[in-house]
Each structure stands twice: as C-alpha cells, then as structure tokens.
Design a protein around this motif. Structure first.
Motif, PDB file in Angstrom:
ATOM      1  N   LEU A   1      33.623  44.960  35.105  1.00  0.00           N
ATOM      2  CA  LEU A   1      32.392  44.274  35.482  1.00  0.00           C
ATOM      3  C   LEU A   1      31.471  44.254  34.265  1.00  0.00           C
TER       4      LEU A   1
ATOM      5  N   LEU B   1      33.641  39.289  36.239  1.00  0.00           N
ATOM      6  CA  LEU B   1      34.666  40.270  36.571  1.00  0.00           C
ATOM      7  C   LEU B   1      35.949  39.869  35.871  1.00  0.00           C
TER       8      LEU B   1
ATOM      9  N   PRO C   1      40.103  40.973  38.669  1.00  0.00           N
ATOM     10  CA  PRO C   1      39.823  41.549  39.985  1.00  0.00           C
ATOM     11  C   PRO C   1      41.098  41.688  40.816  1.00  0.00           C
TER      12      PRO C   1
ATOM     13  N   ASP D   1      33.966  45.382  44.812  1.00  0.00           N
ATOM     14  CA  ASP D   1      33.318  44.580  43.774  1.00  0.00           C
ATOM     15  C   ASP D   1      32.074  43.894  44.312  1.00  0.00           C
TER      16      ASP D   1
END
Length: 232
Positions: A17, A28, A31, A39
């Motif tokens: 992040l 991001l 992910p 998240d």
C-alpha cells in the motif's frame, strides 16, 4: 509518503500500500482476493482514495483482488505491457512513470519469471521486485513462458544497476524476510553470486520444483483480473 507491506500468510504474498498523505491518493501493488476486506479497512481508516491496483505479473500462486477492488472503489487495474489480460483498465510500459499524488512509481520491465513482468521503483528509493528478485532468491522460470536467460539479463542489467542502498521489497517470502537492499542481493543472493549467464540458466533449468498449488485456478482467473470462471 505512507508505505505498508501487507502479508497474505497462506501464499506468502506481499501486497504493498503506497499513498500520498497530502492528496490521500493510494495504490495497491499485487492485491490478493482473500485480503480485499483487510485492504479496504486500511483505506477507510486512513482516509485514502484508491487510484490504482498494480500487478507485477500474472500470478500463478494466488488470485488477484483487482477486479473486486475495482468494483468497490472505481480504481484502475493496471498490468504490465504484453500481459495476456483483456479486462485491465490499461497496461504500463517499461520506463513509464505513474503518479500517486506527488509519489512517482516507475515501471521497470523485468520479464523472465513470466513473459510479462514489471518491477516498480517508488520515488527512486525502494523497488517492488515482484517475483523477478526475491530476498536471497528469484522467481522460477519453468512455466508461463518464463526464460532464465532473460531473467538473468533483466536482474543484472536493470535491477542490480540501481544504487546499492535501494530497498528491495519482494512479491513473496517464505522464510520471514521482509526487506533487503540491492547491495545485499548483489553480494549475497545465491542464485546470482558466482554464476555467469550460462551457469544461471543451467541452474534454473534443473530446479525441478512442483507447480504452485493454485496454478490451475489462479492463472486463468488472473487473466480475467481476478474473476473466477463462475463469475464471468
């Protein structure tokens, strides 16, 4: 700049992040679908707006959370150029600079683990290397059109030429390591130290590793940005 390294313990995958704390824009990198709620919580608690989801490559060991995050936040899903992904918002080219507020994220083409792979240099001080360069290791090259010679060239000519103090943040780690430096990897990475290109190719071609457990579902799902076949 806000920078967080987030772990999916099941697959040993790191998600990163990155955010500008003035503009509140965020990105991001890599992910994981099972961690989308985590998240989202980070984004909400820190008051961030997700601008990009970036992929280093088409993963074989986990399913990306990009599709779900794009639906939830309206962010762009960005993949490396030449990746076999028709559903991405767009691709990023070698040398292209993406901006998250005042943060610059430069794409560095590092194919070899797969035929399309990007590392991301953040503000010139830390590099997210995906599976191209791991801490004291590197990604395998025996599937997804991988090529050991190409990986050797890209790591030695494009990553190892970064300043020694550049922080290395890999896409995975299975031994509890979190960060290294370019200088350390040039000196201590056993995949590269003491091996020329031909020796590296021979070594990589004889690893004889089992396939990742999720490869059969992960690769086709990631080619659809994380959407399972039943969702299409």
């Amino acid at each position: 700049m806000l920078f967080r390294q987030l772990l999916d313990s099941e697959t040993g995958t790191y998600t990163y992040l990155i955010a500008d704390l003035v503009t509140k824009e965020a990105a991001l990198v890599d992910p994981v679908i099972e961690q989308v709620d985590r998240d989202q919580k980070w984004l909400k608690e820190l008051g961030l707006t997700l601008k990009f989801c970036l992929e280093t490559h088409i993963h074989a060991d986990h399913i990306t959370g990009t599709s779900k995050l794009r639906e939830l936040t309206g962010c762009e899903g960005i993949v490396p150029e030449h990746a076999h992904v028709a559903c991405a918002s767009r691709s990023v080219q070698d040398g292209e600079v993406l901006r998250v507020g005042e943060i610059e994220i430069q794409a560095i083409a590092t194919p070899g683990h797969t035929d399309s792979h990007m590392a991301y240099l953040v503000n010139g001080t830390q590099v997210l290397t995906g599976d191209a360069l791991l801490i004291r290791g590197c990604g395998r090259t025996d599937f997804q059109s991988g090529d050991a010679g190409t990986l050797y060239d890209r790591v030695t000519q494009h990553l190892f030429t970064l300043p020694d103090e550049t922080l290395v943040y890999p896409g995975h780690d299975y031994r509890g390591n979190t960060v290294s430096t370019i200088g350390e990897e040039k000196q201590w990475n056993p995949r590269f130290v003491g091996r020329n290109r031909a020796q590296f190719i021979e070594f990589m071609n004889n690893l004889d590793l089992p396939n990742p457990k999720k490869i059969a579902e992960a690769v086709p799902a990631n080619e659809r940005c994380g959407r399972m076949a039943s969702m299409v």
